[in-house]
Design an enzyme around this catalytic site. Structure first.
Site, PDB file in Angstrom:
ATOM      1  N   PRO A   2       0.820  -1.206   0.000  1.00 56.35           N
ATOM      2  CA  PRO A   2       0.000   0.000   0.000  1.00 56.35           C
ATOM      3  C   PRO A   2       0.861   1.266   0.000  1.00 56.35           C
ATOM      4  CG  PRO A   2      -0.868  -1.600   1.542  1.00 56.35           C
ATOM      5  CD  PRO A   2       0.447  -2.136   1.070  1.00 56.35           C
ATOM      6  N   GLU A   3       0.321   2.307  -0.651  1.00 53.84           N
ATOM      7  CA  GLU A   3       1.010   3.587  -0.724  1.00 53.84           C
ATOM      8  C   GLU A   3       0.635   4.447   0.480  1.00 53.84           C
ATOM      9  OE1 GLU A   3       2.803   4.162  -3.844  1.00 53.84           O
ATOM     10  OE2 GLU A   3       2.293   2.107  -4.342  1.00 53.84           O
ATOM     11  N   LYS A  51       3.720   5.454   5.521  1.00 54.56           N
ATOM     12  CA  LYS A  51       2.907   4.244   5.427  1.00 54.56           C
ATOM     13  C   LYS A  51       2.659   3.608   6.785  1.00 54.56           C
ATOM     14  CE  LYS A  51       5.008   3.201   0.933  1.00 54.56           C
ATOM     15  NZ  LYS A  51       5.656   2.152   0.117  1.00 54.56           N
ATOM     16  N   ASN A 159       5.519   1.847  -4.807  1.00 54.46           N
ATOM     17  CA  ASN A 159       5.934   1.400  -6.130  1.00 54.46           C
ATOM     18  C   ASN A 159       5.084   1.995  -7.245  1.00 54.46           C
ATOM     19  OD1 ASN A 159       7.757  -0.114  -7.669  1.00 54.46           O
ATOM     20  ND2 ASN A 159       6.263  -1.757  -7.941  1.00 54.46           N
ATOM     21  N   ARG A 240      11.631  -4.550  -6.945  1.00 53.58           N
ATOM     22  CA  ARG A 240      10.246  -4.203  -7.208  1.00 53.58           C
ATOM     23  C   ARG A 240      10.009  -4.153  -8.710  1.00 53.58           C
ATOM     24  NH1 ARG A 240       7.831  -1.944  -2.903  1.00 53.58           N
ATOM     25  NH2 ARG A 240       5.972  -2.795  -3.919  1.00 53.58           N
TER      26      ARG A 240
END
Length: 253
Positions: A2-3, A51, A159, A240
């Site tokens: 999650p961002e 986050k 990401n 990633r």
């Protein structure tokens, strides 16, 4: 993973239902904190930093991180959970609501929040200092995609943001970061715009929410060139997925 906008939306909802209320149930289903019980304490606030989500309860802080699969849910009394009970890692209840953290990557109680979040860089959705963010990123010689994901430079870019911001600024993700002030300002605006939306978007077109992320093998929405994919990471095992358009994001000359 999650961002930052996801964590901030979750924290806002948790704050709405918990802040100022007395806990009737407090259960942490992780070995290190399994005996902790803050039932009877009042939740002062819930907030996000990057986050990370912080529940400030009495003299302690419950520090959690969603990592890859985590979620916080809010339920009315007696409402059935939407995920299986064995995935629950934290349960905080009041007389009016039950909040459940599922598959949380970090669950810990801390007295000094600096132990949990002291390493983080400025947060565009919180204590924001763009000059400090630019200063930190300017010292990072690694590929641009790797630099943007470093939470010690800017807290909150994940990401998806790294991929989309680099496309919007026309940068090859494998090159060192440049136009740092511009990309920091753009990223802050994007986070602030998306935190209030039910669906994160970078294009402004419904149903076509990303320019490059997740679109390997498909034509670029801007020029038609096929989107490519590779992997980059700060170290082996932490790579990633990286997506870019070789025409819109040419290598630096």
């Amino acid at each position: 993973m999650p961002e930052g906008d996801t964590a901030h939306r979750a924290a806002r909802r948790l704050h709405e239902v918990l802040a100022g209320r007395v806990l009737t149930r407090f259960e942490l289903r992780v070995p290190r904190e399994a005996t902790a019980d803050l039932a009877g304490e009042t939740v002062r606030e819930a907030r996000a930093v990057g986050k990370h989500i912080l529940h400030r309860i009495g003299e302690l802080t419950l520090h959690t991180h969603l990592k890859m699969e985590g979620e916080w849910h809010v339920y009315e009394p007696g409402q059935k959970w939407r995920r299986p009970g064995f995935q629950a890692r934290a349960i905080l209840s009041t007389a009016a609501h039950q909040t459940v953290g599922f598959d949380l990557g970090i669950v810990e109680l801390v007295r000094d929040e600096r132990d949990a979040i002291g390493h983080l860089g400025p947060d565009p959705l919180g204590a924001w200092d763009p000059d400090e963010a630019v200063r930190r990123l300017s010292r990072d010689p690694r590929p641009a995609h790797v630099a943007l994901l470093d939470q010690t430079s800017v807290a909150g870019f994940g990401n998806i943001y790294a991929n989309e911001l680099l496309f919007l600024r026309g940068m090859d993700p494998r090159d060192p970061l440049r136009e740092i002030r511009e990309i920091v300002d753009l990223g802050a605006r994007a986070l602030r715009s998306n935190v209030g939306r039910p669906v994160r978007t970078f294009t402004g077109v419904r149903g076509q929410d990303t320019w490059v992320y997740g679109r390997a093998g498909l034509p670029c929405r801007r020029c038609g060139t096929i989107i490519r994919e590779t992997a980059l990471g700060a170290e082996p095992g932490r790579e990633r997925r990286v997506f870019w358009c070789p025409t819109c994001q040419p290598p630096a000359s």
